[in-house]
Design an enzyme around this catalytic site. Structure first.
Site, PDB file in Angstrom:
ATOM      1  N   GLU A 289       1.132  -1.189  -0.171  1.00 50.98           N
ATOM      2  CA  GLU A 289       0.208   0.252   0.147  1.00 50.98           C
ATOM      3  C   GLU A 289       1.109   1.239   0.071  1.00 50.98           C
ATOM      4  OE1 GLU A 289      -3.149  -0.660   3.279  1.00 50.98           O
ATOM      5  OE2 GLU A 289      -4.176  -0.983   1.936  1.00 50.98           O
ATOM      6  N   ASP A 362      -8.410  -9.241   3.346  1.00 49.44           N
ATOM      7  CA  ASP A 362      -8.749  -8.110   4.160  1.00 49.44           C
ATOM      8  C   ASP A 362      -9.495  -7.936   5.500  1.00 49.44           C
ATOM      9  OD1 ASP A 362      -7.644  -5.974   5.298  1.00 49.44           O
ATOM     10  OD2 ASP A 362      -7.785  -4.765   3.319  1.00 49.44           O
ATOM     11  N   GLU A 390     -13.410  -2.924  11.122  1.00 49.36           N
ATOM     12  CA  GLU A 390     -12.974  -2.307   9.939  1.00 49.36           C
ATOM     13  C   GLU A 390     -13.784  -2.276   8.636  1.00 49.36           C
ATOM     14  OE1 GLU A 390      -9.264  -2.435   7.652  1.00 49.36           O
ATOM     15  OE2 GLU A 390     -10.159  -1.081   6.583  1.00 49.36           O
TER      16      GLU A 390
HETATM   17  C1  GCV Z   1      -2.901   0.207   8.213  1.00 46.63           C
HETATM   18  C2  GCV Z   1      -6.610  -2.408   5.574  1.00 46.63           C
HETATM   19  C3  GCV Z   1      -6.838  -1.386   5.509  1.00 46.63           C
HETATM   20  C4  GCV Z   1      -5.238   0.221   6.330  1.00 46.63           C
HETATM   21  C5  GCV Z   1      -4.376  -0.573   6.919  1.00 46.63           C
HETATM   22  C6  GCV Z   1      -3.802  -1.903   6.127  1.00 46.63           C
HETATM   23  C7  GCV Z   1      -3.236  -2.568   6.365  1.00 46.63           C
HETATM   24  O1  GCV Z   1      -6.149  -2.231   3.849  1.00 46.63           O
HETATM   25  O2  GCV Z   1      -7.910  -0.152   5.016  1.00 46.63           O
HETATM   26  O3  GCV Z   1      -5.863   0.722   7.019  1.00 46.63           O
HETATM   27  O4  GCV Z   1      -3.366   0.255   6.944  1.00 46.63           O
HETATM   28  O5  GCV Z   1      -5.159  -2.816   6.338  1.00 46.63           O
HETATM   29  O6  GCV Z   1      -3.392  -3.753   7.311  1.00 46.63           O
HETATM   30  O7  GCV Z   1      -1.727  -2.440   6.571  1.00 46.63           O
END
Ligand code: GCV
Length: 692
Positions: A289, A362, A390
Site C-alpha cells: 500500500e 483483507d 473496519e
Molecule cells: C494500516 C487495510 C486497511 C488499512 C491498513 C491495511 C494494513 O487496507 O484499510 O487502513 O493500514 O489494511 O493492514 O496494513
C-alpha cells in the site's frame, strides 16, 4: 442554596455509579450472600509473596476484588495458615500457572497459585478472580494452564497526531505530547485489562509507520509507557518505516544491503535497548500500500527482514514482517502473498516471524483461510486478526468476532493430513517455530468505554482468551464475558449469548453473503458501494474487481479455469474449493463465478438464495433489537440504552446494505426480488447518488 447543594450531591452520586463501561470485564460486583459466605469460608487470609512490583499488584488486585465481591477485607499473613490463598514460585512450571485446592489436616484448606514467575502468578490470580466473578466453585480446584502462543500481541494503528487508522472509539490512548513528563492513569488500566486476559505485548504505533517513532525524542516517551506496562507483563514493540535510515537518519539510501544502512539499524537497536531494555521488537509493513520496502532497491523480503533481525538479535528482539502485500497489476490479489513469500521459505533469520492476516484479502467478514498457513513450513508464522471492526460495521454494530477467529484457528489446512488446523500450524505443534505469536489489531481508543460499542469489548476480550487458549469455544468465552461484564442471571445470559453467537453471521448475511467480498465504500469502508467504479483509481480497490457481476452470474472465478488461487491450498482443499459442487456455500462466490440460475443445495437458484441471505441479515438485526429490549430489567439503564440505540443503527444499516446490493445486482440478474415480507425501502438512484 440547599436545592443546589442537593442537586450537586445527586449528580456526584450518579457520576460515582456511572455505568459508562470503563470498568470493562473487571467489575467485581457484590455477590449474593450465599456465594460470598462460601468464598469467605474458603479464603480468609492471603499469604502474599513480595519481591516485585508485580507481586504487589497481585496482592492489591486480589484484596480489593475480594472485598468488592464479598464485602470482606482479607487479612494478610506471612505464615501459611488455614483458609489461605498462597502463592508459590515454582521454576519447574515451564509456562503458565496452576491453581490447586490443598486440604491439610493441620492447616486446613488453602488455594495455591503456582508459577515460574510473578507475571504468570498474576495471570493465575486473574483466573481465580474470574471464577469468583462467575460465581464458580472454588472449593476443589485443579487447574493447569499453559498459553498456546508465547507472544500475544495487540497492534495499535495509532498515529503520532493522536488519530487512529480504522479506530472507532475515539482518539489514541497515547498522549505523545504529554509524554514522558506526564503519563495517564489509563495506561495502567489498559495494561491491567490486557494482563487479565493474558495479552503480553503491544505495538504502540500504526504499521503505516512514521519514522519519527524511533527518534530519540519518541523513544524516551515510549520508554515511559514501557515502564508502566512492564510490571503487568506487557512488552512494548514498535512499527518501523523501512525508509527510516534515509528519512530519519539522513542517509542517501535505505537499501538493506548497504553497509551504512546496516550500521544505522544496529546503532538504532542499541539506542532503543538503552531506553527500553525489554523492548519486544519491530513490526514491519513493507512494499505494501505504497509503503517503502526492500523491493524498492531490487532486494527481497528476506533481505529486508534479516537486516532488522540482525540488528535486534543481540538484545533478544524479534521482527514481525507482514505478508500483507498486493499489487494494482495483479489479476488476483488473493494470490500475491503466497506467490511472493513461498519462494523465501526457510531463508529468514531465526528471530523473524511472518505476520499473516487470517484471510488472503483483507479482514473481510468472511474469508477462506490464508493459503500461507501450513504452506510455509520452515519459517515461523503468526496470525493477524482484526479486532477493530473496519469491515464489520465499525463500532456501530454488534458483531462478536470469536466465531470468526475460531473459524480461522480451527480451519483445516491439510498441510500434514487431516487435522492440520491453522492453530496447530502456528503454535509449534506441527512445525518447529522458534517464535510463536499471534496479533490482533486493537479496537481501543480514549472513549470512556474503551471500544465505542459496549459489545466490542467482547472482541478485545475474546482475542486475548483465544491467544491464550485457542481451543476455547466462542460460546464459552461469551459466557465468561457476559457474566463478568453484565450479569450472572441466566435469563439475561442465554438470549444475549445467542445474539452474540449469531451476530457475526448476521453481518456476513447483510453485507457479503455466500463468499462475496469487498463491496465497501472505497473511502471509509463503512457502507456498501457495489456499483463504484472510479476510472483512475486502483482496480483492486473497486468492488467490481471482487464481485465480477455480469449478465451470466456473480463471483470471482478462482478455480483452475480462472485465477487458479485454489491451487495454493493443499489437497483435498484445493479440489473441494475448485469444484462448484463441493465448495462450501458460504465461500461459493469467493471461488466461483456462479450463474444466476445455478441450483444450490436447497434447490433454490443463486439469485433466490442471495436475496434470502440479505433478508436473513436484516431479520437477524431486528431480532437482536427484540432480544435486547427484554434485557432492560437485568442491567443498568446507561449501558442498556447505549446498546439499544446502536442496535437501531445496525438495523438501519442492514436494510441499507440489503437494498444497495440487491438492487444493484438485480440490474445484472434481471430477476425479481423474491422475498415477500418487504420490498426495498430505497431506490438504486437514491443509494447511488447520495452514497450516504
Ligand atoms: C494500516 C487495510 C486497511 C488499512 C491498513 C491495511 C494494513 O487496507 O484499510 O487502513 O493500514 O489494511 O493492514 O496494513
Amino acid at each position: 442554596m440547599k436545592n443546589i447543594l442537593l442537586f450537586i450531591l445527586f449528580s456526584l452520586a450518579i457520576n460515582l455509579f456511572a455505568e459508562d463501561g470503563s470498568r470493562l470485564w473487571l467489575r467485581y460486583e457484590l455477590l449474593s450472600e450465599q456465594i460470598s459466605e462460601n468464598y469467605k469460608q474458603i479464603i480468609s487470609t492471603v499469604c502474599p509473596i513480595t519481591y516485585s512490583e508485580t507481586t504487589k499488584i497481585i496482592t492489591r488486585e486480589f484484596l480489593s476484588a475480594f472485598e468488592d465481591m464479598t464485602g470482606k477485607r482479607l487479612n494478610l499473613s506471612k505464615k501459611r495458615t488455614g483458609n489461605c490463598l498462597v502463592f508459590l514460585i515454582d521454576k519447574k512450571i515451564e509456562k503458565g500457572y496452576s491453581i490447586q485446592t490443598q486440604k491439610d489436616n493441620k492447616s486446613g484448606i488453602s488455594i495455591l497459585i503456582a508459577a515460574a514467575d510473578d507475571i504468570n502468578l498474576l495471570y493465575g490470580t486473574f483466573h481465580l478472580l474470574r471464577l469468583m466473578q462467575m460465581q464458580g466453585n472454588i472449593s476443589d480446584l485443579n487447574i493447569v494452564e499453559k498459553p498456546a502462543y508465547d507472544r500475544r500481541i495487540l497492534n495499535h494503528w495509532d498515529n503520532i497526531d493522536g488519530t487512529i487508522e480504522r479506530g472507532y472509539a475515539g482518539r489514541s490512548l497515547w498522549n505523545w505530547e504529554d509524554l514522558p513528563e506526564k503519563s495517564d492513569p489509563r495506561y495502567t488500566e489498559y495494561a491491567r485489562a490486557n494482563a487479565s486476559i493474558g495479552i503480553n505485548g503491544t505495538v504502540l504505533n500504526n504499521v503505516n509507520a512514521n519514522p519519527k517513532f524511533i527518534s530519540r525524542e519518541y523513544l524516551i516517551k515510549t520508554a515511559e509507557i514501557a515502564n508502566i506496562f512492564r510490571k503487568w507483563g506487557i512488552r512494548v514493540y514498535l512499527s518501523v518505516n523501512f525508509s527510516s535510515p534515509s528519512e530519519l537518519g539522513g542517509l542517501p539510501t535505505s537499501d538493506p544491503l548497504n553497509k551504512e544502512v546496516r550500521r544505522w539499524w544496529k546503532e538504532k537497536a542499541k539506542e532503543i535497548y538503552s531506553f527500553i531494555p525489554d523492548f519486544g521488537g519491530f513490526l514491519v509493513k513493507a512494499n505494501s500500500e505504497g509503503l517503502p520496502g526492500p523491493q524498492d532497491f531490487g532486494r527481497t523480503h528476506v533481505d529486508g527482514a534479516n537486516l532488522l533481525a540482525e540488528a535486534l538479535e543481540p538484545y533478544g528482539g524479534i521482527v514481525m514482517w507482514r505478508a500483507f502485500v498486493y499489487d494494482a497489476k495483479s489479476t488476483d490479489r488473493a494470490k500475491q502473498a503466497y506467490d511472493e513469500f513461498m519462494p523465501l521459505d526457510g531463508r529468514f533469520h531465526k528471530n523473524v516471524i511472518i505476520q499473516v492476516k487470517n484471510g488472503p484479502i483483507d479482514f473481510q467478514p468472511r474469508e477462506p483461510l490464508h493459503p500461507l498457513f501450513g504452506a510455509m513450513q520452515k519459517t515461523p508464522l503468526m496470525i493477524e486478526f482484526q479486532i477493530t471492526q473496519e469491515y464489520l460495521g465499525f463500532s456501530k454494530q454488534l458483531a462478536y468476532l470469536a466465531p470468526l477467529y475460531v473459524e480461522c484457528l480451527q480451519s483445516d489446512t491439510y498441510a500434514k493430513g487431516k487435522g492440520s488446523v491453522t492453530a496447530k500450524c502456528t503454535d509449534g505443534t506441527l512445525f518447529p517455530q522458534t517464535i510463536t505469536a499471534i496479533a490482533g489489531v486493537a479496537n481501543t481508543g480514549n472513549d470512556s468505554n474503551w471500544t465505542g460499542h459496549h459489545f466490542a469489548q467482547a472482541n478485545w476480550y475474546c482475542f486475548g482468551r483465544l491467544a491464550w487458549n485457542h481451543e476455547l469455544t466462542s460460546e464459552h468465552i461469551a459466557d465468561e464475558w457476559l457474566r463478568m461484564t453484565f450479569s450472572n442471571e441466566t435469563a439475561f445470559i442465554e438470549p444475549v449469548k445467542r445474539m452474540m453467537a449469531e451476530s457475526r453471521e448476521a453481518v456476513v448475511n447483510y453485507m457479503m453473503p455466500l463468499g462475496l467480498a469487498h463491496l465497501f465504500a472505497w473511502e471509509h469502508h463503512y457502507g456498501p458501494e457495489p456499483w463504484l467504479n472510479i476510472p483512475d483509481a486502483r482496480p483492486d480497490w473497486m468492488p467490481s474487481y471482487y464481485h465480477k457481476a455480469d449478465a451470466i452470474g456473480l463471483g470471482f472465478d478462482r478455480t483452475h479455469a480462472g485465477s487458479n488461487a485454489v491451487s495454493q491450498y493443499f489437497p483435498p482443499l484445493s479440489t473441494i474449493y475448485d469444484q462448484i459442487e463441493t465448495c462450501p456455500e458460504n465461500l461459493l462466490l469467493w471461488f466461483h463465478h456462479v450463474p444466476w440460475n445455478y441450483r444450490m443445495q436447497n434447490g433454490n437458484t443463486l439469485w433466490e438464495n442471495l436475496c434470502r441471505k440479505y433478508q436473513d441479515g436484516v431479520e437477524a438485526a431486528r431480532e437482536f433489537q427484540k432480544i435486547w429490549d427484554k434485557t432492560a430489567f437485568f442491567i443498568d439503564k446507561e449501558r442498556f440504552e447505549h446498546v439499544q440505540s446502536k442496535l437501531k443503527v445496525q438495523t438501519r444499516d442492514a436494510i441499507w446494505w440489503r437494498d444497495a446490493c440487491l438492487l444493484y445486482f438485480q440490474t445484472f440478474s434481471r430477476q425479481p426480488i423474491p422475498y415477500e415480507q418487504e420490498r426495498p425501502v430505497h431506490t438504486l438512484e437514491e443509494l447511488n447518488v447520495s452514497k450516504f
